[in-house]
Design an enzyme around this catalytic site. Structure first.
Site, PDB file in Angstrom:
ATOM      1  N   SER A  15       0.587  -1.229  -0.059  1.00 20.69           N
ATOM      2  CA  SER A  15      -0.405  -0.003   0.563  1.00 20.69           C
ATOM      3  C   SER A  15       1.260   1.470   0.167  1.00 20.69           C
ATOM      4  O   SER A  15       1.805   1.201   1.095  1.00 20.69           O
ATOM      5  CB  SER A  15      -0.636   0.309   0.927  1.00 20.69           C
ATOM      6  OG  SER A  15      -1.412   1.411   1.527  1.00 20.69           O
ATOM      7  N   LYS A  16       0.346   2.190  -0.767  1.00 18.67           N
ATOM      8  CA  LYS A  16       1.285   3.442  -0.643  1.00 18.67           C
ATOM      9  C   LYS A  16      -0.012   4.104   0.175  1.00 18.67           C
ATOM     10  O   LYS A  16       0.439   5.696   0.104  1.00 18.67           O
ATOM     11  CB  LYS A  16       1.380   4.117  -2.263  1.00 18.67           C
ATOM     12  CG  LYS A  16       1.924   3.921  -3.395  1.00 18.67           C
ATOM     13  CD  LYS A  16       3.575   3.681  -3.259  1.00 18.67           C
ATOM     14  CE  LYS A  16       4.074   2.521  -3.828  1.00 18.67           C
ATOM     15  NZ  LYS A  16       5.274   2.339  -4.470  1.00 18.67           N
ATOM     16  N   SER A  17      -0.578   3.932   0.779  1.00 21.47           N
ATOM     17  CA  SER A  17      -2.068   5.300   1.642  1.00 21.47           C
ATOM     18  C   SER A  17      -0.767   5.951   2.644  1.00 21.47           C
ATOM     19  O   SER A  17      -1.117   6.916   2.947  1.00 21.47           O
ATOM     20  CB  SER A  17      -2.505   4.905   1.915  1.00 21.47           C
ATOM     21  OG  SER A  17      -3.745   4.029   1.259  1.00 21.47           O
ATOM     22  N   THR A  63      -8.954  -2.306   1.945  1.00 20.26           N
ATOM     23  CA  THR A  63      -8.617  -2.245   0.543  1.00 20.26           C
ATOM     24  C   THR A  63      -8.880  -3.875   0.436  1.00 20.26           C
ATOM     25  O   THR A  63      -9.658  -4.734   1.405  1.00 20.26           O
ATOM     26  CB  THR A  63      -6.818  -2.019   0.322  1.00 20.26           C
ATOM     27  OG1 THR A  63      -6.436  -2.083  -1.567  1.00 20.26           O
ATOM     28  CG2 THR A  63      -5.689  -2.556   1.470  1.00 20.26           C
ATOM     29  N   LYS A  67     -13.537  -5.164   1.558  1.00 19.86           N
ATOM     30  CA  LYS A  67     -14.373  -4.170   0.626  1.00 19.86           C
ATOM     31  C   LYS A  67     -15.732  -4.003   1.888  1.00 19.86           C
ATOM     32  O   LYS A  67     -16.725  -3.370   1.916  1.00 19.86           O
ATOM     33  CB  LYS A  67     -14.039  -3.498   0.405  1.00 19.86           C
ATOM     34  CG  LYS A  67     -12.772  -2.442  -0.119  1.00 19.86           C
ATOM     35  CD  LYS A  67     -12.334  -1.699  -1.333  1.00 19.86           C
ATOM     36  CE  LYS A  67     -11.331  -1.438  -1.298  1.00 19.86           C
ATOM     37  NZ  LYS A  67     -10.937  -0.212  -2.561  1.00 19.86           N
ATOM     38  N   ASN A  88     -14.653   1.284   2.141  1.00 20.03           N
ATOM     39  CA  ASN A  88     -13.421   1.031   1.749  1.00 20.03           C
ATOM     40  C   ASN A  88     -13.018   2.357   2.583  1.00 20.03           C
ATOM     41  O   ASN A  88     -11.811   2.396   2.673  1.00 20.03           O
ATOM     42  CB  ASN A  88     -12.756   2.350   0.421  1.00 20.03           C
ATOM     43  CG  ASN A  88     -12.951   3.266   0.032  1.00 20.03           C
ATOM     44  OD1 ASN A  88     -14.012   3.929   0.607  1.00 20.03           O
ATOM     45  ND2 ASN A  88     -12.148   3.996  -0.715  1.00 20.03           N
ATOM     46  N   ASP A 104     -13.836   5.827  -2.433  1.00 16.35           N
ATOM     47  CA  ASP A 104     -13.566   5.079  -4.356  1.00 16.35           C
ATOM     48  C   ASP A 104     -13.762   5.885  -5.345  1.00 16.35           C
ATOM     49  O   ASP A 104     -13.003   6.079  -6.402  1.00 16.35           O
ATOM     50  CB  ASP A 104     -13.726   3.599  -3.999  1.00 16.35           C
ATOM     51  CG  ASP A 104     -12.225   3.259  -3.929  1.00 16.35           C
ATOM     52  OD1 ASP A 104     -11.090   2.852  -3.467  1.00 16.35           O
ATOM     53  OD2 ASP A 104     -12.381   1.869  -3.420  1.00 16.35           O
ATOM     54  N   GLY A 131     -14.918  -7.158  -8.186  1.00 19.91           N
ATOM     55  CA  GLY A 131     -14.601  -6.968  -6.781  1.00 19.91           C
ATOM     56  C   GLY A 131     -15.154  -5.821  -6.044  1.00 19.91           C
ATOM     57  O   GLY A 131     -15.918  -5.275  -6.910  1.00 19.91           O
ATOM     58  N   GLY A 132     -14.906  -4.879  -4.993  1.00 22.25           N
ATOM     59  CA  GLY A 132     -15.720  -4.163  -4.311  1.00 22.25           C
ATOM     60  C   GLY A 132     -15.259  -3.235  -5.155  1.00 22.25           C
ATOM     61  O   GLY A 132     -16.188  -1.433  -5.192  1.00 22.25           O
ATOM     62  N   ALA A 133     -14.336  -2.534  -5.538  1.00 20.28           N
ATOM     63  CA  ALA A 133     -13.413  -1.606  -6.198  1.00 20.28           C
ATOM     64  C   ALA A 133     -15.042  -1.031  -7.403  1.00 20.28           C
ATOM     65  O   ALA A 133     -15.207  -0.333  -8.136  1.00 20.28           O
ATOM     66  CB  ALA A 133     -11.900  -0.953  -6.741  1.00 20.28           C
TER      67      ALA A 133
END
Length: 284
Positions: A15-17, A63, A67, A88, A104, A131-133
């Protein structure tokens, strides 16, 4: 009190968050902590129960693959999360309850806003993933007047998503393999139309199988949008540019959704004037 937030998932090391939120906290010079937490499906409930006892914890981003599952751990979900059927972002409320939302949706639409302000004769999106996204993207684009083609390995699952999130449109379902082979379909003049091809799946992500999409399936002038962030420039996007299409990479959505979450977590809007610097840092 030091406001503390996490991003949870399984896996989560990629993750880049934390880099994004840490960058904004540093630029603003305000106290705050944002870290990764590896949370499996089996200990999702325990994680949330533990965090509710922490007065510094303001919430978390969620993520893959949680989700959908995390929705059932919420005291309440807002209308966007409920409509998309995916959460999310989890927010800790003053009374100790948990609210689920979905940033999102706004994050995905953010780089498309100028185009969406225009009038179009027709809008179509080919969306890959279930998926969730993908659920959030299906709902967002249906709300923006798109006719959708949803592709997945399980067409029945894809159809159920369309039936639940966009029941009123003339949308279509197709098996993922359909887009892998070339087509000789002759697209009409697409001037005045808006066409998107969206990879809303983990295909093409580092460590995952590649996404097989033949760009003969995309009308001239289509915009290719890949939500994958590792690598930033996926083979899907490279092939799109080679075919003459405009591209949007996953960091556009990642930064956009993070901005909405950051303000909810830390009570102040992030300094978006530094987006170019942030993007350069993320893609190094």
């Amino acid at each position: 009190m030091t406001p503390t937030a996490h991003v949870i998932g399984d896996p989560i090391a990629q993750s880049k968050s934390p880099l994004i939120h840490g960058f904004w906290l540093d630029k603003l010079g305000i106290p705050g902590v944002y870290e990764t937490r590896h949370v499996t499906r089996e200990n999702l409930s325990d994680y949330l129960l533990e965090m509710r006892e922490n007065p510094d914890w303001v919430g978390c981003n969620v993520t893959m693959p949680h989700k959908r599952a995390v929705m059932y751990e919420m005291y309440d979900v807002d209308h966007k999360a409920e409509a998309a059927g995916a959460v999310n972002t989890v927010l800790s409320q003053e009374d100790g309850t948990l609210l689920g939302t979905n940033t999102d949706i706004d994050g995905f639409l953010e780089p498309l806003r100028e185009e969406l302000k225009k009038q179009h004769y027709f809008r179509m999106a080919r969306i890959i993933g279930t998926g969730g996204a993908a659920r959030a993207i299906v709902w967002a684009l249906a709300e923006e007047g798109f006719t959708l083609v949803l592709a997945g390995r399980n067409p029945d699952k894809a159809q159920a998503i369309l039936d639940g999130l966009a029941p009123d449109g003339e949308h279509h379902v197709i098996h993922l393999d359909h887009f892998a082979e070339p087509t000789d379909f002759a697209f009409d003049d697409r001037e005045g139309c808006l066409d998107l091809v969206v990879n809303a799946s983990p295909l093409g992500m580092t460590g995952n199988p590649s996404l097989k999409f033949d760009w003969s399936h995309a009308p001239p002038g289509s915009i290719a949008y890949d939500i994958v962030t590792s690598p930033a420039d996926t083979p899907f996007l490279q092939a799109a540019r080679a075919a003459g299409h405009e591209t949007i990479n996953g960091f556009a959505m990642l930064i956009g959704q993070a901005a909405f979450a950051f303000e909810k977590f830390f009570g102040v809007a992030p300094p978006r004037e530094h987006d170019v610097e942030l993007m350069e840092m993320l893609t190094q």
